[in-house]
Scaffold this active site. Structure first.
Site, mmCIF file in Angstrom:
data_model
loop_
_atom_site.group_PDB
_atom_site.id
_atom_site.type_symbol
_atom_site.label_atom_id
_atom_site.label_comp_id
_atom_site.label_asym_id
_atom_site.label_seq_id
_atom_site.Cartn_x
_atom_site.Cartn_y
_atom_site.Cartn_z
ATOM 1 N N ASN A 49 0.836 -1.203 0.000
ATOM 2 C CA ASN A 49 0.000 0.000 0.000
ATOM 3 C C ASN A 49 0.869 1.251 0.000
ATOM 4 O O ASN A 49 1.438 1.636 1.021
ATOM 5 C CB ASN A 49 -0.926 -0.015 1.215
ATOM 6 C CG ASN A 49 -1.995 1.053 1.149
ATOM 7 O OD1 ASN A 49 -1.746 2.183 0.736
ATOM 8 N ND2 ASN A 49 -3.197 0.700 1.573
ATOM 9 N N TRP A 80 0.792 2.408 13.052
ATOM 10 C CA TRP A 80 1.410 2.669 14.356
ATOM 11 C C TRP A 80 0.411 2.519 15.508
ATOM 12 O O TRP A 80 0.741 2.808 16.664
ATOM 13 C CB TRP A 80 2.018 4.075 14.393
ATOM 14 C CG TRP A 80 3.325 4.194 13.690
ATOM 15 C CD1 TRP A 80 3.551 4.451 12.374
ATOM 16 C CD2 TRP A 80 4.627 4.084 14.283
ATOM 17 N NE1 TRP A 80 4.895 4.505 12.097
ATOM 18 C CE2 TRP A 80 5.577 4.279 13.257
ATOM 19 C CE3 TRP A 80 5.083 3.834 15.574
ATOM 20 C CZ2 TRP A 80 6.961 4.238 13.483
ATOM 21 C CZ3 TRP A 80 6.453 3.796 15.804
ATOM 22 C CH2 TRP A 80 7.368 3.993 14.766
ATOM 23 N N ARG A 125 18.932 -0.991 11.922
ATOM 24 C CA ARG A 125 19.449 -1.930 12.931
ATOM 25 C C ARG A 125 18.693 -3.242 12.931
ATOM 26 O O ARG A 125 19.231 -4.297 13.257
ATOM 27 C CB ARG A 125 19.390 -1.297 14.328
ATOM 28 C CG ARG A 125 17.982 -1.082 14.838
ATOM 29 C CD ARG A 125 17.914 -0.751 16.319
ATOM 30 N NE ARG A 125 16.531 -0.538 16.727
ATOM 31 C CZ ARG A 125 15.698 -1.490 17.123
ATOM 32 N NH1 ARG A 125 16.099 -2.747 17.165
ATOM 33 N NH2 ARG A 125 14.462 -1.203 17.477
ATOM 34 N N GLU A 184 2.967 7.952 6.062
ATOM 35 C CA GLU A 184 3.905 7.816 7.182
ATOM 36 C C GLU A 184 5.124 8.691 6.971
ATOM 37 O O GLU A 184 5.586 9.381 7.900
ATOM 38 C CB GLU A 184 4.334 6.359 7.354
ATOM 39 C CG GLU A 184 5.263 6.161 8.548
ATOM 40 C CD GLU A 184 5.962 4.813 8.550
ATOM 41 O OE1 GLU A 184 6.005 4.177 9.620
ATOM 42 O OE2 GLU A 184 6.489 4.404 7.491
ATOM 43 N N ASP A 204 12.104 -6.237 9.908
ATOM 44 C CA ASP A 204 11.072 -7.253 9.714
ATOM 45 C C ASP A 204 10.961 -7.440 8.199
ATOM 46 O O ASP A 204 10.305 -6.670 7.507
ATOM 47 C CB ASP A 204 9.763 -6.750 10.326
ATOM 48 C CG ASP A 204 8.564 -7.653 10.054
ATOM 49 O OD1 ASP A 204 8.678 -8.585 9.241
ATOM 50 O OD2 ASP A 204 7.501 -7.401 10.656
ATOM 51 N N TYR A 206 9.838 -13.280 10.860
ATOM 52 C CA TYR A 206 9.158 -13.844 12.022
ATOM 53 C C TYR A 206 8.669 -15.255 11.714
ATOM 54 O O TYR A 206 8.317 -15.571 10.575
ATOM 55 C CB TYR A 206 7.990 -12.949 12.447
ATOM 56 C CG TYR A 206 8.430 -11.742 13.241
ATOM 57 C CD1 TYR A 206 8.736 -11.848 14.594
ATOM 58 C CD2 TYR A 206 8.562 -10.498 12.639
ATOM 59 C CE1 TYR A 206 9.157 -10.756 15.333
ATOM 60 C CE2 TYR A 206 8.988 -9.388 13.361
ATOM 61 C CZ TYR A 206 9.281 -9.530 14.707
ATOM 62 O OH TYR A 206 9.712 -8.436 15.430
ATOM 63 N N ARG A 248 30.800 14.736 3.014
ATOM 64 C CA ARG A 248 30.556 13.373 3.478
ATOM 65 C C ARG A 248 29.761 13.362 4.778
ATOM 66 O O ARG A 248 29.742 12.371 5.506
ATOM 67 C CB ARG A 248 31.900 12.646 3.656
ATOM 68 C CG ARG A 248 32.684 12.498 2.348
ATOM 69 C CD ARG A 248 33.948 11.685 2.542
ATOM 70 N NE ARG A 248 34.953 12.399 3.321
ATOM 71 C CZ ARG A 248 35.911 13.174 2.792
ATOM 72 N NH1 ARG A 248 35.972 13.354 1.471
ATOM 73 N NH2 ARG A 248 36.798 13.786 3.560
#
Length: 318
Positions: free
Chosen positions: A55, A84, A220, A62, A223, A263, A180
């Site tokens: 979507n 959320w 980090r 978001e 999912d 998961y 940089r």
């Protein structure tokens, strides 16, 4: 090097075949690999997956929420974006103000108990209605704390001043393109305890060469089935917006992930997706009457020739 959607599918296969079985904070369990990179040439099309429908409006709304520096889910709900909700809902049902049925561990119980799931949905609808109509309630329970929008636009210094990282990085790209230091960080160790969820996409950096703007994200934790497709498209969209404002073409989006995981309750969904044939990527059209990143609204984006396979549903781990 494999690029584009195939790079994402290869990551899914890598995790299925070689992932380490690990516990996680949600209690769901994952299969994961550590340290992985994908590249997407944005000139070849907008990297929204075609092997399942994703979507775009959820991704775009978001991102606009982040760009506005907002941390309250009211804006998201006003745009029919529910991604959320669970983190804010959890804060409400664990508070002294909540007097409804026990919602402890609602994420797992709603999947295992149909009667509970119906009650959970009822309470969630009540919660959403209160967020949309009750200013005091929305202020208390709709705010997610010092999450992405605050760190991007209002990073607080020791002296109490605020740094607008996003505005500063755009100015830096315009005025010193070879720097940089075109970096925005969402990982503020002092603020982690006050966030509903510590930032998964922790830092991103821009790079200008040959009149093109590229972006690299360090994430980090990813999912891979539900979240990573959103992250790819979100940062690709951000790159398009900033390139437009800075009079540059788009280059690459480089996605570097620390813990890339699937998961345990998404394994069958991933296997279904991997059986599907990749289709041509869509194109993104921006409203060129808008120049500043900060002026864009949802209606200013148009996705052209998006022809994906059907969506594949899977539960979110909270």
């Amino acid at each position: 090097m494999v690029q584009g959607e195939q790079a994402y599918l290869d990551l899914c296969r890598l995790i299925l075949e070689n992932g380490n079985k690990k516990a996680d904070r949600t209690g769901t369990g994952t299969y994961s690999v550590f340290g992985h990179q994908m590249r997407f040439d944005l000139s070849e099309g907008f990297p929204l997956l075609t092997t399942k429908k994703v979507n775009f409006n959820l991704i775009a709304s978001e991102l606009l929420w982040f760009i506005k520096g907002d941390t309250n889910i009211r804006y998201l709900l006003e745009n029919n974006n529910n991604i959320w909700n669970e983190w804010a809902f959890e804060k409400w049902v664990e508070s002294d103000d909540y007097d409804g049925p026990d919602m402890t561990d609602f994420g797992h119980r709603s999947l295992q108990d149909e009667a509970f799931n119906l009650e959970y949905k009822k309470q969630m609808e009540t919660f959403k209605e209160k967020i949309l109509t009750d200013d005091a309630f929305a202020s208390k329970y709709g705010d997610l704390g010092f999450v992405y929008g605050k760190q991007w636009r209002h990073w607080e210094t020791k002296s109490g001043e605020a740094i607008d990282q996003l505005k500063d990085v755009i100015d830096s790209i315009r005025n010193n393109p070879d720097s940089r230091r075109h970096i925005v960080s969402a990982w503020n160790p002092e603020d982690i305890p006050f966030m509903a969820l510590p930032p998964c996409h922790t830092l991103f950096q821009f790079y200008v060469a040959d009149g093109k703007l590229s972006c690299q994200l360090y994430q980090r934790s990813g999912d891979t089935f539900l979240g990573v497709p959103f992250n790819i498209a979100s940062y690709a969209l951000l790159t398009h917006l900033i390139a437009h404002e800075c009079d540059l073409e788009v280059g690459e989006f480089v996605h570097t992930i620390g813990d890339a995981h699937i998961y345990s309750n998404h394994l069958e969904q991933v296997k279904i997706q991997l059986k599907r044939e990749v289709r041509p990527l869509p194109k993104l059209k921006l409203n060129t009457d808008k120049q500043s990143v900060f002026d864009f609204e949802l209606s200013d984006f148009e996705l052209i020739d998006y022809n994906p396979h059907p969506a594949i549903r899977a539960p979110i781990a909270v």
